[in-house]
Every structure is written in C-alpha cells, then in structure tokens.
Write a protein that holds these residues in place. Structure first.
Motif, PDB file in Angstrom:
ATOM      1  N   SER A   1       8.124   3.701   5.726  1.00 37.53           N
ATOM      2  CA  SER A   1       8.544   3.835   4.246  1.00 37.53           C
ATOM      3  C   SER A   1       7.429   3.269   3.617  1.00 37.53           C
ATOM      4  CB  SER A   1      10.077   3.478   4.116  1.00 37.53           C
ATOM      5  OG  SER A   1      10.277   3.575   2.847  1.00 37.53           O
ATOM      6  N   GLU A   2       7.198   3.549   2.246  1.00 40.30           N
ATOM      7  CA  GLU A   2       6.306   3.175   1.287  1.00 40.30           C
ATOM      8  C   GLU A   2       6.989   1.815   0.907  1.00 40.30           C
ATOM      9  OE1 GLU A   2       3.556   3.843   0.162  1.00 40.30           O
ATOM     10  OE2 GLU A   2       3.464   2.678  -1.400  1.00 40.30           O
ATOM     11  N   PRO A   3       6.086   0.673   1.060  1.00 39.19           N
ATOM     12  CA  PRO A   3       6.687  -0.811   0.856  1.00 39.19           C
ATOM     13  C   PRO A   3       7.119  -0.821  -0.874  1.00 39.19           C
ATOM     14  CG  PRO A   3       4.235  -0.588   0.888  1.00 39.19           C
ATOM     15  CD  PRO A   3       4.643   0.619   1.342  1.00 39.19           C
ATOM     16  N   GLU A   4       7.967  -1.362  -0.854  1.00 38.38           N
ATOM     17  CA  GLU A   4       8.538  -1.591  -2.407  1.00 38.38           C
ATOM     18  C   GLU A   4       7.808  -2.607  -3.097  1.00 38.38           C
ATOM     19  OE1 GLU A   4      10.392  -2.206   0.272  1.00 38.38           O
ATOM     20  OE2 GLU A   4      10.667  -4.415   0.275  1.00 38.38           O
TER      21      GLU A   4
ATOM     22  N   ASN B   1       2.418   5.892  -1.557  1.00 37.38           N
ATOM     23  CA  ASN B   1       3.316   6.959  -0.572  1.00 37.38           C
ATOM     24  C   ASN B   1       2.358   7.716   0.184  1.00 37.38           C
ATOM     25  OD1 ASN B   1       6.111   6.972  -1.202  1.00 37.38           O
ATOM     26  ND2 ASN B   1       5.658   7.994  -3.333  1.00 37.38           N
TER      27      ASN B   1
ATOM     28  N   PRO C   1       3.173   5.500   5.835  1.00 35.38           N
ATOM     29  CA  PRO C   1       4.674   5.297   5.023  1.00 35.38           C
ATOM     30  C   PRO C   1       5.759   6.499   5.501  1.00 35.38           C
ATOM     31  CG  PRO C   1       3.444   6.301   3.270  1.00 35.38           C
ATOM     32  CD  PRO C   1       2.477   6.235   4.498  1.00 35.38           C
TER      33      PRO C   1
END
Lengths: 306, 539, 304
Positions: free
Chosen positions: B48-51, B225, B251
């Motif tokens: 997943s994309e890091p927040e 993304n 991600p």
C-alpha cells in the motif's frame, strides 16, 4: 455558440457548489470516520487528530472553511496521504489518467468506427457476426478478467511489455492499460456505429447517391459518415468520463497511480478532503467533456441550435 | 483489506536485549561462500502507499517498512527479531524506572552532521506533542514518563522523561518498570529527528531532496502511488555492512497484480499471496516460497452484551465446535496454526493457554456443546448474525464457521459482508453479534494481546470484563520480578479465556514469494525485514 | 415563401402521422419477420432461453445444493465422478449449481435494473433534449453531478440507512447506471427535434408529451436498444460490488458477478472456478448483443 459556451461555463459554478454540498453531507453521514482503524486510537490521540484537521469544529464551520480555501485554489490536506496536499495528489494523478484514458478514447474512436462501418456494410453476414464477436470482447468479459489475461499473454508469456507499474509516461507502461480500455470502449462504439451506419445507409439521400452510381467508398466517407457519427458522439461523452475518471479496475490490475483508484481509496478511507477535491475535479472534467460533446453536435448537425 | 496494518515492533526477551549490550555491530553478515551479485538492487512490494515517511506519523506496515530503512533508533532488530545496537552502542537499566543509553560517536545524518542525544530528545518530544497528532503517541508514549499526560494536553512536551545528559548520553524515565524498553526503542517512531530540516521545510521535509535521515538508506525518489526509491546512505556509521545499493518499494494492493509483477520479473518480493493459491505456488516455486509464523491472531469477537451470547454456555459451545485443524489445513491452507488462546506462540511475557477440549475427539466436543446449548435453552434453528469485511480470506473462514455451527449445532448463521470502516464502527460500538476480528502485536509482550480482552480497553470489542483477572494483570504490571509477572499474566489469560469472551482461531503466518537470490531473509516474529540485513546473491 | 414552408411542414407531418397510424399494426409484424430472418439473433434467443430455463429449473433437479460444503472435495477440477461436472469451489461447493443459482440473481437483477435505468434514462434524456433551454440545462447539470458523486458512498449509505433488500439492489444499480442513457437519448433527441416533421407537429400545436412519445421515442429505438445491451454487463457486475458492501446477495447465496470475482482471484491456481461463471456470463452477454442488434435492425424505421 460562444454565448452558449460562456453560459455553460458559468453554470459550472452552481453545479460545483451543489456537488460539493451533496458529497460533503454524504461523507459525514457515511458510518466510520477517517481515523477508525483496526487498532482503535485512544480518545486523546483522536482528539489531537481531529484538531489537526479541523474536524473538531461544528459541521457548518468546517464546510465554510472548506469553501473558503477552495476559493483560494486550496483543496486542503489529505488525511490518508499525510505528507501531500490534495492539490499535489490530484495534480499527479490527473496527467496519468488523462494520458491513459484520453489516449484510449481516441484510439477506440478510430477502431470502433472502422469496425462499425465494416459490420454495417456486411449486415447479417458472417463478417458482420465475426466483427461484432471480436469487437464485443471488452463488453462480454469483465475487465478484471480481461486485464490479467493481457498481462499473462504479453508480460509473462511473451515478455514484450511490463506487467504493470508506471514510469513517467514511458510508453511501455501505457500500452497494456490503454489496450484494456480500448477493448472496453470499442465494444460500445463499434455497436453504436454499426447500428447508426445501417440506419443512415438505408435513408433516402444515400439511396439516391447509390442510384447515381457513386462508389460505396465515397458514399460512406463523404455522405454517410457525418450523420452516422451523431450517436457515436453521444456515447463518447460517458465513455471518456469513465475512461479518465473511473478506470478503477484498469488502475488496480496494472498498479497505476491514477484518479479512479484515488477516488475509491479516498472514499474507503473516509479521506474527506481528498474525496471532495476529486469530486470537484471530476465535475469539472465531466462538464468540459459534455460541453465538447454538445458543441460537436452542432458541428455535425448545423440544424442543432442551443 | 488485510489487517496486519498496525505496526509490529520487534522486541525480544529482556535477556537477549541485555546480552546485546556489547556494542558490536551485528548486521548484514553475508555467510561465507555466498557470492554477491554485482547489482545490489531490490524491489519489494509493501502492499500500500505509505501514509507518511515522517517516522512519527507512520502507522501502517508499508510506511514502517520504509521508515525503518531510512531511520535508525537507539536499537534495531535483525532478521530473526533479535535486538541489536543502533545509534546506541550500549544501554543499562540504572533503576527500575530509569534507562541510560550510550550513543556511538560516529553516527551521522545523511548530510554528514553528527547524531546526538538532543536529536532524540527533539524527536521524542515531537512524537508525543498533541499538535503532531501521531497515531502511535499513546501506544508508545505511555511507556515514557509524562508521555500520557502530554498526549492528553495536560503537560507540555518538555516534561517528557527523556534527557540529554551530554552529547552522547540519553537518559529515559518510565512511569513504571518497562522491561522491554530496548526493543521498544527499535521503533522508528522513537528515532532521532533532524530538527533543522523539519524547521526549514515544515510538512515537506519528507520529500526527496529535502529529507535528511540517519538510517542505512536515504530517500532518492517518491512517486506517490507508484514507488518509493531509497539508496545506500554513504554517511551511515555501519555503511560497510550495507550490501544493497538501492531499494524500490511498490504500493501494489491487489494480490494478483503483485504476483504478476513478480512473475514478469519486475518485483522480487510478493507481500501476500492471493487466498487459495499457496499450494500452487509452493509446488511451482519451491525455493522461493517463504512462510514464517508471526505474532498475530485471527479471532471472532463475540458481543458479550448480546441477549443470546451473554450466556457463557452459548459462547463456549460456539467456540468448541469449530475444527481449527480443518480450518488451518484445508480451508485457509497456507501454513497457519490453530489457536485456542488470546496469546499466540512466541509472545514474551506470558505462556500460551489452551482449552482441555482442544484435544478431545470432535464427536465428544459436539455432544458437550449440544448439552451446553440445551442447558442454555437455545433451540436448533436459532439465528446467529455474523459480520465480516470484504476479503476472500475472511469470507472463506466465515463460510466455514457458519457451516460448522449449522451442521454440528443446527444453528443458522446469517452472513453479512460489510465495508471495512462500517465493520470497524459496528465493532467499536458493540453493534454486532459475532464479528470477524484480528490483531497483530504492536510489540513483543503479552500486554499487546491482553488488551483485546481487558476491561474497558479501547481494543476490547467483546465488551467482556473479568475483575479478578484484571487485578492479577495490575499486580503483574507493577512487579519487577519477570518470572512472577509472567506467571500472573498467564494465570489472568487462562481465567479470562475460561469466560469465552471471543473465539480464537488461527495464528498468522506470512506466506509470500521472495526470489531465491534475495539473501538475509530470516524468521522474524514481527515479520519485519530491514534492507540493511538483505543482499542479492549472484544469479 | 411562407406558404411553401407551411406546405412542406404539413406534408412532412402527414407523412409522420400515416407512419404511426396506418402502418401501426403491420409495423410490429414486419419487425418480427425481419427479426426472425436474422440467424445470429434467433440462435442467441434460443441459447438465452436455454440458459434461463437451466437457471430456473437446474438447481431443482441436480444432486447437490448451492450451500453444502464438502471438506473432502475442496477445489476439485471438473469431473464426471461424484457428479461435480463443473468441479467445486474453494469450500467444496458444487460449482454447477452455484453457477445456476447465481444466474437466477444475475439475470433478474440484470433485467430489472436495465429496464429501470433505461426507462429513467429515456424519459430524462428525451425530456431534456426536447424541452431545451433552461430545463435542458438543469436536467443535464444533474446528470453531470451524478457522474461526480462517488458511488461507494451512496452504496454504503443506502445499506446503512435502508437495510438489505433485493429491490434496493436494483434501485441502487439504477441510480448508478441511468446517466449514460440519458445523455445518449438527449443527444439523439436534439438531432430528431430539428427534423421537419417534428417542427411541423410542434407548429400545429401537438402537445409536448405526445410529440415526445409519438415522434421522438420511436426514432430513438435503434440507439436505445443497442445502448440497453451495452448497459447489461455493467449492471450485472455492479451487483457483485454491492454484495461486497453488504447490499447485494450475501453468502452462501451468490451471483455471477460474485462467482467471477471469486474466480478471478484464483485464475492461475484453479481456472475452472473462473471459467464456468465467466463463460455463462459472456455467452449471455453475447446473446443479448446479437438479440439487440437484431432488434435494432428489425425496428429500424428507415429499413422497410
């Protein structure tokens, strides 16, 4: 026509306001908040997070706050992507989606129209059936099946193209996702074109032209194409909107950093500002594309006046 | 959505941590005879994309995977979960509530300046400061003196129990004994932070070209993304033991897309296999499949306030008839092991408990369960309502459970698939009857799992409470005697589990594909692998 | 000049009226004859009828039920023994029965939601296109808005506020799918509106609804029929998204969309779990397409 265009552009403002208000309410009515996670944050941390993003204010104040910064061109800070502003995120996703979706629509238009003409000229023959069989692949198979099949054949089997990812508008990474969208779009364009071409070919003025002995090629390209394109232009609007703003499956299968996935992720994460920012963008894209379609009507059929 | 998104801190037994105080660097040891590839580049999917790449704002596994390569705390953990020195060369507990860390003098930021004790003080204060709003502020902050009060806004950040005694000595005060402190500080939430850079760039300090970091790697590129790229940090104090020159983190959320990228050679590391494909890939890529258990529990929450489930006999009957062996071997079929306790194997600070019926033949369990239901006045045909969230994995398990309750007890289960956030809301509000649940340890100590079944805990969705067990837990927390603490915690867990507050099902494993040329992959109990420990073998 | 224009209009109007009145009865018979001359359409009709009947009656006569799990026959490939002719899914449930049961839901949802969204789209689009001006602008801006509202939120909200119900599924899908049809119909209406016979009808004071339904809608049929078949796959697949969100069918009940979603996840490991439901869906969609093309050809007002 200029005054019509101008009025349409002006009408965008109330449309935008209405969309923002509706979506704003939808977001806040939907159960689950941006900071609900599998691990529940403590009350103190939740309060700190809400204060940071101004969610501790009454709803109407938050709303006014949002509108105010929107007027200054600021779409706010994303909750989910904490290091980026919504402007950043939208600015990075839009070119990707516009390139893939826009490119696919242009290609689909040519292929779809060509398929439709070929099928129409051979109506109810085996060629007609076959062209429609191939043209409809994108309509008859779900894209989340078709996409992986393309990957298996062209990326894993033949090793011609990458299986996914994105590298700064490198064409290698754009071919397969565009191909998938083209498959989806030509299934609609081809069929609409076939029907409308058959209709036009049966009309009196074409019959007259044929009686005069004009070659079929000339008849189709000079006389029949323009009126037959009318319904195609109608469907191009919705297809372009969905290819650019809602290509969620394509973006998921190929791991693209586009708009469609951003919207879905935004909604799933209850990223209020991100969703609102994207809603604003999608509304603008929709309004512009539909305006272009309406102007194209007037070009194709001079009798249409607004 | 997979739920091992909460952070896992590696921690290991106190003994291990203390043994590691030798000050020796223990990283990236390439075994003799292994030939390294000329090109030391790794591409791994983080799911997943890091927040955020700001270590104190990082919450999910993807973000923590990357920040653990960019930053280094006082300690770190190797591929087997062992605590090794990081910026600190050595440490000791000088009183039950005081720890002193000696920093190495050659630790540097990527811009060449020295990493000092005051960088830690700044970083930690920023971590608990309410304005920062770190999601982990109270999870780890409570272990540092005044951390809780600062997060709640009752004290200023400067009151935090951390002090730079001199440029290379850091003193940490805790509100009560925290035996797992050396493993706690391996978390990058507690890493040093570059004050000058943060002051200069504000929120943008995590962007390429601006970020200054002190880990084995430095940020090179971040396409949101799409990918994050880091390169070896030439200023890193132990750079000679870093093999990888470049790491690209992807991600990719879709498990199938992940595998496709792997098969086409664009990804070296599949984060998670699609449900139901483990056997296939195990046969197809026997040298590349890796599967190690880690500290995570799949369980079903029972709403203890529900009119039907408030009777312990009903809860017990529901738990008894689920055949965990079939669930593990046939239904999920990816190497997970049956669980009968809130504590999973490998957790420090408490023993794994079990039920005596776990060893009974199924027929006897069913007979007993039927008896319990009859005593509770529950008729066959009674309806149960089960809520779960969108995922093939959860769906399969839910259908299995429903089928067990139907075929063995005659109970009809209505399955309800919910969007993830809706399920979370319902669970937190106790607006459900039976709900899918899961937990991955935040740190390696029994207290992280105890939270799931303790009175009024934020993480307790069952809403159960055993006052006697609660007293034992309190007693255990206050003692400095580790053996006594463990015995009290184990006793408490046993007591709570005998109330059947929830149905433990399986202990997590991490089945994945990693190319055979990726070396240094171990069996980390927190499923956490640093780029520093990995290398590419010639292939 | 004035007079000649008036004359042309009356002539055109007469033409249009005789079209509708005199040929009223024979029109449908002609259409039917033309339709049955189209081999692909007729074959498609037969296949579709067969699939429908199989979905309705198949589950009643087959040896397995759609919900029974079999831990000793999990994920087995198609076989003649054990009567699992389509194999079983990951939980050992017979895939053939599940495909047929799923077909019931998908065909029903597909038919109802398509009809509803097409009807709404036609009425909306024809009204906007014919009325023009402010009405058109307002109605089309509402359509623009509908494209922008994230469907995920609407679906979650619907299930939260209204609970789970079959007709709610149809309603939700309709809410998501009517806009394309509205835009297409409006575009065609604009074109037809400017034709002589419509202008003439307008000039002699035929009422607006009458013009819309008498003159505009029949001339829209071609594009409507085609666009209807384009709508079907989207409608059927949207149902599976809704079921994830708790609005559509819930396990152990299933639909083609859900079966295909499940199958797509394991298409490498157990391809039959994808191939059978995807095959049934695509055959159905192809049939719908050929029937649609056949209907369009048959109803073409100029092709007589």
């Amino acid at each position: 026509m200029w005054s019509y265009t101008f009025r349409r552009v002006l009408a965008t403002i109330p449309t935008l306001l209405a969309v923002i208000t509706v979506c704003y309410l939808l977001l806040h009515l939907t159960p689950g908040g941006p900071f609900d996670g599998e691990r529940k944050v403590s009350a103190a941390v939740l309060a700190n997070l809400q204060a940071k993003y101004h969610l501790d204010l009454p709803l109407w104040q938050q709303y006014l706050y949002y509108i105010k910064s929107l007027l200054q061109g600021d779409l706010g800070a994303s909750f989910r992507y904490a290091d980026w502003s919504v402007n950043d995120l939208v600015g990075k996703a839009l070119p990707v989606s516009a390139a893939i979706g826009g490119g696919a629509i242009v290609i689909s238009l040519f292929i779809g129209v060509a398929l439709g003409i070929v099928a129409a000229l051979r109506q109810n023959s085996i060629i007609d059936y076959l062209v429609m069989l191939l043209g409809n692949i994108g309509g008859a198979f779900p894209s989340f099946v078709l996409g992986p099949v393309l990957v298996m054949v062209f990326a894993i089997g033949l090793e011609w193209l990458p299986a996914g990812g994105w590298d700064d508008f490198s064409l290698r990474y754009m071919v397969l996702p565009m191909a998938l969208l083209v498959f989806i779009n030509i299934s609609t364009i081809g069929r609409v074109m076939r029907g409308s071409m058959i209709e036009v070919l049966g009309s009196n003025f074409i019959r007259t032209a044929r009686a005069k002995g004009l070659p079929m090629r000339t008849i189709v390209l000079r006389h029949a194409l323009k009126p037959a394109l009318m319904p195609v232009v109608s469907v191009i609007g919705p297809l372009a909107i969905s290819s650019i703003t809602a290509a969620v499956v394509t973006e998921t299968v190929f791991g693209l950093p586009g708009l469609g996935k951003l919207i879905v992720n935004g909604a799933a994460n209850r990223d209020y500002t991100l969703v609102l920012g994207l809603v604003v963008l999608v509304t603008v894209i929709t309004v512009v594309l539909n305006l272009l379609v309406d102007l194209a009507y007037a070009l194709l059929d001079p009798k249409i006046r607004y | 959505m997979h739920h091992n998104k909460s952070l896992r801190i590696t921690a290991s037994a106190v003994a291990l941590a203390l043994a590691a105080c030798s000050g020796l660097a223990l990283a990236a040891q390439v075994p003799a005879g292994v030939k390294l590839a000329a090109k030391q580049e790794l591409t791994r999917n983080t799911g997943s994309e890091p927040e955020s790449l700001d270590p104190v704002l990082a919450e999910s596994v993807p973000a923590n995977t990357i920040t653990a390569d960019l930053f280094e705390g006082l300690t770190a953990t190797d591929s087997f979960g062992k605590v090794v020195p990081g910026v600190a060369e050595s440490w000791k507990q000088t009183s039950p509530t005081t720890w002193v860390f000696k920093l190495r003098k050659n630790a540097k930021w990527s811009d060449g300046s020295a990493v000092t004790a005051s960088d830690f003080v700044y970083g930690w204060q920023r971590f608990v400061e309410p304005k920062t709003a770190s999601p982990y502020a109270s999870t780890y902050g409570i272990f540092i003196l005044n951390g809780k009060e600062i997060t709640e806004g009752k004290k200023p950040a400067s009151a935090l129990g951390v002090k730079a005694v001199d440029k290379y000595t850091l003193e940490v005060q805790t509100p009560y004994p925290v035996p797992f402190m050396p493993s706690l500080v391996a978390n990058t939430q507690l890493a040093p932070l570059p004050k000058a850079t943060i002051d200069k760039f504000g929120k943008d300090w995590t962007k390429p070209g601006k970020m200054v970091s002190n880990g084995a790697f430095a940020l090179k590129d971040w396409q949101v993304n799409s990918k994050v790229v880091v390169e070896k940090n030439a200023q890193y104090w132990d750079v000679k033991n870093v093999q990888l020159g470049k790491i690209t983190y992807l991600p990719i959320e879709d498990h199938n897309a992940d595998v496709k990228l792997y098969e086409s050679g664009e990804n070296d590391w599949v984060l998670e296999l699609p449900s139901g494909t483990y056997d296939k890939y195990k046969t197809q890529y026997p040298k590349e499949i890796r599967n190690a258990p880690f500290l995570g529990l799949r369980y079903y929450s029972l709403n203890n306030k529900d009119p039907l489930l408030k009777d312990v006999r009903v809860r017990k009957a529901l738990s008894m008839v689920i055949d965990r062996d079939i669930l593990a071997k046939k239904v999920t079929a990816d190497g997970q092991s049956p669980a009968y306790s809130a504590i999973v194997a490998g957790t420090a600070g408490a023993d794994v408990t079990s039920y005596d019926w776990a060893k009974w033949p199924m027929a006897k369990r069913v007979e007993e369960a039927k008896k319990l239901l009859a005593q509770a006045g529950v008729q066959p045909g009674t309806k149960l309502k089960f809520a779960y969230n969108t995922s093939d994995y959860h769906k399969k398990m839910a259908i299995f459970a429903a089928s067990e309750w139907k075929s063995k007890l005659g109970l009809n289960t209505e399955l309800e698939s919910l969007e993830f956030k809706v399920l979370l809301k319902k669970r937190h509000d106790a607006d459900y009857q039976i709900a899918r649940n899961g937990w991955v340890a935040d740190y390696n100590d029994a207290t992280t799992f105890l939270a799931l079944v303790q009175c009024d805990n934020d993480q307790n969705d069952n809403k159960n409470c055993n006052a006697k067990a609660e007293a034992l837990i309190k007693q255990g927390s206050d003692t400095t005697d580790q053996a006594k603490r463990k015995q009290l915690f184990t006793q408490a867990v046993k007591m709570i589990m005998d109330d059947y507050p929830m149905i433990p099902l399986l202990q997590y494993t991490a089945p994945r594909l990693v190319k055979s040329y990726v070396g240094g992959y171990g069996k980390n109990p927190m499923d956490r692998y640093r780029g520093k420990d990995l290398y590419i073998i010639q292939h | 000049m004035m007079q000649s224009k008036q004359k042309a209009m009356t002539a055109a109007l007469d033409n249009g009226l005789t079209d509708a009145a005199v040929e009223g009865r024979s029109l449908w018979r002609d259409a039917r004859l033309r339709f049955f001359r189209n081999k692909a359409a007729v074959l498609s009709l037969i296949v579709l009828a067969f699939i429908t009947l199989a979905c309705v009656f198949g589950p009643m006569v087959l040896p397995h039920t759609y919900e029974d799990t079999d831990w000793d026959a999990m994920g087995i490939s198609p076989t003649l023994v054990n009567t699992h002719w389509f194999g079983t899914d990951a939980l050992g449930r017979d895939l053939l029965v599940r495909c047929l049961i799923g077909g019931r839901i998908s065909l029903m949802v597909g038919a109802l939601a398509t009809i509803a969204s097409v009807a709404l789209g036609i009425v909306w689009g024809a009204t906007a296109g014919f009325m023009g001006g402010k009405v058109d602008a307002l109605m089309m801006r509402i359509v623009d808005m509908m494209y922008a509202v994230p469907y995920l939120l609407i679906a979650i909200l619907m299930v939260t506020l209204l609970g789970r119900d079959f007709y709610l599924v149809v309603l939700t899908i309709t809410v998501f799918s009517w806009m394309d049809m509205a835009r297409v119909v409006r575009g065609q209406t604009l074109a037809i509106k400017s034709k002589e016979y419509v202008e003439a009808a307008h000039a002699i004071g035929v009422s607006t609804p009458k013009i819309i339904f008498r003159h505009i809608v029949p001339n829209l049929l071609g594009i409507v029929v085609i666009y209807t078949t384009v709508t079907v796959p989207g409608v059927i697949l949207t149902e599976s998204v809704l079921s994830f969100l708790g609005l559509g069918v819930q396990e152990p009940m299933t639909s083609w969309g859900v079966l295909i979603q499940d199958g797509a996840g394991v298409m490498d490991a157990s391809p039959w779990i994808l191939l059978f439901p995807a095959g049934m869906l695509s055959v159905t969609l192809y049939c719908a397409n050929y029937i649609g093309d056949g209907l369009r050809d048959a109803l073409d007002p100029k092709d007589r």
